[in-house]
Design a protein around this motif. Structure first.
Motif, mmCIF file in Angstrom:
data_model
loop_
_atom_site.group_PDB
_atom_site.id
_atom_site.type_symbol
_atom_site.label_atom_id
_atom_site.label_comp_id
_atom_site.label_asym_id
_atom_site.label_seq_id
_atom_site.Cartn_x
_atom_site.Cartn_y
_atom_site.Cartn_z
ATOM 1 N N VAL A 8 0.849 -1.195 0.000
ATOM 2 C CA VAL A 8 0.000 0.000 0.000
ATOM 3 C C VAL A 8 0.886 1.247 0.000
ATOM 4 O O VAL A 8 1.874 1.310 0.737
ATOM 5 C CB VAL A 8 -0.914 -0.010 1.241
ATOM 6 C CG1 VAL A 8 -1.658 1.303 1.394
ATOM 7 C CG2 VAL A 8 -1.896 -1.169 1.153
ATOM 8 N N VAL A 10 2.333 4.884 0.890
ATOM 9 C CA VAL A 10 2.392 5.661 2.133
ATOM 10 C C VAL A 10 2.471 7.134 1.761
ATOM 11 O O VAL A 10 3.346 7.538 0.996
ATOM 12 C CB VAL A 10 3.599 5.250 2.999
ATOM 13 C CG1 VAL A 10 3.753 6.200 4.189
ATOM 14 C CG2 VAL A 10 3.454 3.812 3.474
ATOM 15 N N LEU A 77 -2.022 4.509 2.849
ATOM 16 C CA LEU A 77 -1.879 4.730 4.281
ATOM 17 C C LEU A 77 -1.423 6.177 4.436
ATOM 18 O O LEU A 77 -0.331 6.539 3.992
ATOM 19 C CB LEU A 77 -0.845 3.780 4.868
ATOM 20 C CG LEU A 77 -0.569 3.946 6.356
ATOM 21 C CD1 LEU A 77 -1.664 3.303 7.180
ATOM 22 C CD2 LEU A 77 0.782 3.357 6.733
ATOM 23 N N VAL A 79 -0.240 9.219 6.639
ATOM 24 C CA VAL A 79 0.436 9.487 7.901
ATOM 25 C C VAL A 79 0.484 11.003 8.081
ATOM 26 O O VAL A 79 0.966 11.726 7.207
ATOM 27 C CB VAL A 79 1.864 8.916 7.882
ATOM 28 C CG1 VAL A 79 2.565 9.165 9.217
ATOM 29 C CG2 VAL A 79 1.843 7.428 7.546
ATOM 30 N N ALA A 100 -6.629 4.359 2.775
ATOM 31 C CA ALA A 100 -6.774 2.976 3.234
ATOM 32 C C ALA A 100 -6.704 2.876 4.749
ATOM 33 O O ALA A 100 -7.314 1.985 5.351
ATOM 34 C CB ALA A 100 -5.685 2.111 2.611
ATOM 35 N N ALA A 101 -5.959 3.777 5.370
ATOM 36 C CA ALA A 101 -5.800 3.791 6.819
ATOM 37 C C ALA A 101 -5.134 5.107 7.193
ATOM 38 O O ALA A 101 -4.561 5.791 6.342
ATOM 39 C CB ALA A 101 -4.964 2.606 7.299
ATOM 40 N N VAL A 103 -2.528 7.086 10.120
ATOM 41 C CA VAL A 103 -1.611 7.097 11.253
ATOM 42 C C VAL A 103 -1.483 8.555 11.676
ATOM 43 O O VAL A 103 -1.001 9.391 10.908
ATOM 44 C CB VAL A 103 -0.231 6.513 10.907
ATOM 45 C CG1 VAL A 103 0.723 6.655 12.094
ATOM 46 C CG2 VAL A 103 -0.353 5.050 10.501
ATOM 47 N N THR A 229 -4.390 4.562 13.578
ATOM 48 C CA THR A 229 -3.368 4.421 14.609
ATOM 49 C C THR A 229 -3.090 5.808 15.164
ATOM 50 O O THR A 229 -2.723 6.721 14.427
ATOM 51 C CB THR A 229 -2.076 3.816 14.043
ATOM 52 O OG1 THR A 229 -2.341 2.501 13.556
ATOM 53 C CG2 THR A 229 -0.992 3.740 15.120
ATOM 54 N N ALA A 287 1.053 -0.686 11.340
ATOM 55 C CA ALA A 287 -0.028 -0.123 10.533
ATOM 56 C C ALA A 287 0.174 -0.435 9.060
ATOM 57 O O ALA A 287 -0.786 -0.752 8.336
ATOM 58 C CB ALA A 287 -0.104 1.387 10.756
ATOM 59 N N VAL A 288 1.408 -0.359 8.595
ATOM 60 C CA VAL A 288 1.705 -0.670 7.196
ATOM 61 C C VAL A 288 1.431 -2.137 6.904
ATOM 62 O O VAL A 288 0.797 -2.491 5.885
ATOM 63 C CB VAL A 288 3.176 -0.309 6.874
ATOM 64 C CG1 VAL A 288 3.595 -0.906 5.534
ATOM 65 C CG2 VAL A 288 3.363 1.205 6.850
ATOM 66 N N ALA A 291 -2.259 -2.731 6.718
ATOM 67 C CA ALA A 291 -2.843 -2.183 5.485
ATOM 68 C C ALA A 291 -2.518 -3.084 4.296
ATOM 69 O O ALA A 291 -3.381 -3.323 3.430
ATOM 70 C CB ALA A 291 -2.314 -0.774 5.245
ATOM 71 N N ASP A 292 -1.296 -3.583 4.243
ATOM 72 C CA ASP A 292 -0.929 -4.511 3.166
ATOM 73 C C ASP A 292 -1.783 -5.779 3.218
ATOM 74 O O ASP A 292 -2.252 -6.287 2.193
ATOM 75 C CB ASP A 292 0.549 -4.895 3.279
ATOM 76 C CG ASP A 292 1.496 -3.784 2.828
ATOM 77 O OD1 ASP A 292 1.027 -2.791 2.242
ATOM 78 O OD2 ASP A 292 2.707 -3.928 3.076
#
Length: 298
Positions: A8, A10, A77, A79, A100-101, A103, A229, A287-288, A291-292
């Motif tokens: 994913v 970053v 992801l 951040v 996707a997520a 942080v 996160t 977190a990575v 996500a992967d």
């Protein structure tokens, strides 16, 4: 832009007075495995022009969305540190297809019209008369900022104008030399990136109106639909309070059943990744990897 197979992307969003140069440790960790890593500069930072309009979190998120769509990263992801944290949250709310997520490193969650703590006031006191602020790692600087209201426009820290003025005419080397004194535990690469950011600010950043309070950021988590996160500093040394972290857990639910993974980092101040890199990178790695794994499951 195509990410490494099964990896994913970053995306890195910096804080106020920082820039894309402020992520050397993170970039070195993930660039080497073929993962797409994108560090964006906010308007007025890193040489990006500052429009003659209010400086708002909504506008920063719109800028980031345009950049990511142009790059074609797909869900990433995201951040974010401080200002970048609330920008990332706004991006997840307004352009969820890109996220996707999340942080969030001590995001700039506010209470009323006051920035909750030092924010990115790690612009050190470069002026001889002390016009600048204390270093981010200084507890006294944090406590002072916590009681400092915005200077007449919603959310603009009162320290910003004096800090930018203190940087006028300073070279990267001069700022870095002071940064090493004020933040002796930071790596040389982190100090250098921080100094590059400070000397790349648009001085008008302190003059345009700011609005950091268009949302109640903690309550807005109720509408976030991706894993989060949250890294928080030692209570009293950062922005996010224990009460806010607890409310975030109530709204999102705690992982693994819920969406929130809270990682308190004892002893760290606002710049967690610079002051406690091992704890920060362990949380980011987790977190990575998560996500992967979600991306692989489709």
């Amino acid at each position: 832009m195509t990410a490494g197979a099964g990896r994913v992307p970053v995306v890195l969003l910096h804080g106020l007075t920082d820039s894309s140069a402020c992520w050397p440790t993170v970039r070195h960790r993930y660039d080497r495995d073929g993962r797409v890593v994108v560090a964006l500069d906010a308007r007025g930072h890193g040489g990006v022009p500052l429009p003659d309009e209010p400086f708002t979190i909504a506008a920063l998120a719109q800028d980031a969305a345009r950049a990511l769509r142009a790059l074609g990263t797909g869900p990433a992801l995201v951040v974010g540190h401080s200002m970048g944290g609330v920008t990332a949250e706004e991006l997840a709310l307004t352009a969820p297809e890109l996220v996707a997520a999340l942080v969030l490193e001590d995001p700039a969650w506010h209470d009323g019209w006051v920035i909750g703590a030092v924010d990115d006031a790690d612009v050190v006191g470069l002026a001889g008369d002390g016009a600048g602020t204390a270093g981010a790692s200084g507890a006294a600087g944090t406590a002072g900022a916590r009681g400092t209201a915005a200077d007449g426009s919603r959310g603009k820290p009162a320290w910003l104008g004096a800090s930018i003025a203190a940087l006028a005419g300073r070279t990267v080397e001069q700022v870095a030399a002071r940064g090493r004194i004020e933040n002796p535990t930071w790596s040389p690469e982190e100090v250098r990136g921080w100094a590059e950011a400070k000397t790349g600010l648009d001085p008008r950043l302190a003059d345009v109106p700011h609005d950091w309070a268009a949302r109640e950021w903690v309550e807005a988590l109720a509408d976030v639909r991706v894993p989060v996160t949250l890294l928080t500093a030692e209570p009293g040394r950062g922005v996010v309070s224990p009460r806010q972290a607890e409310r975030a857990a109530e709204l999102l639910g705690r992982a693994p059943e819920g969406l929130l993974t809270h990682v308190p980092v004892p002893g760290a101040g606002h710049s967690i990744r610079r002051e406690a890199p091992e704890a920060y990178l362990a949380a980011l790695d987790a977190a990575v990897a998560a996500a992967d794994a979600r991306a692989a499951r489709g």
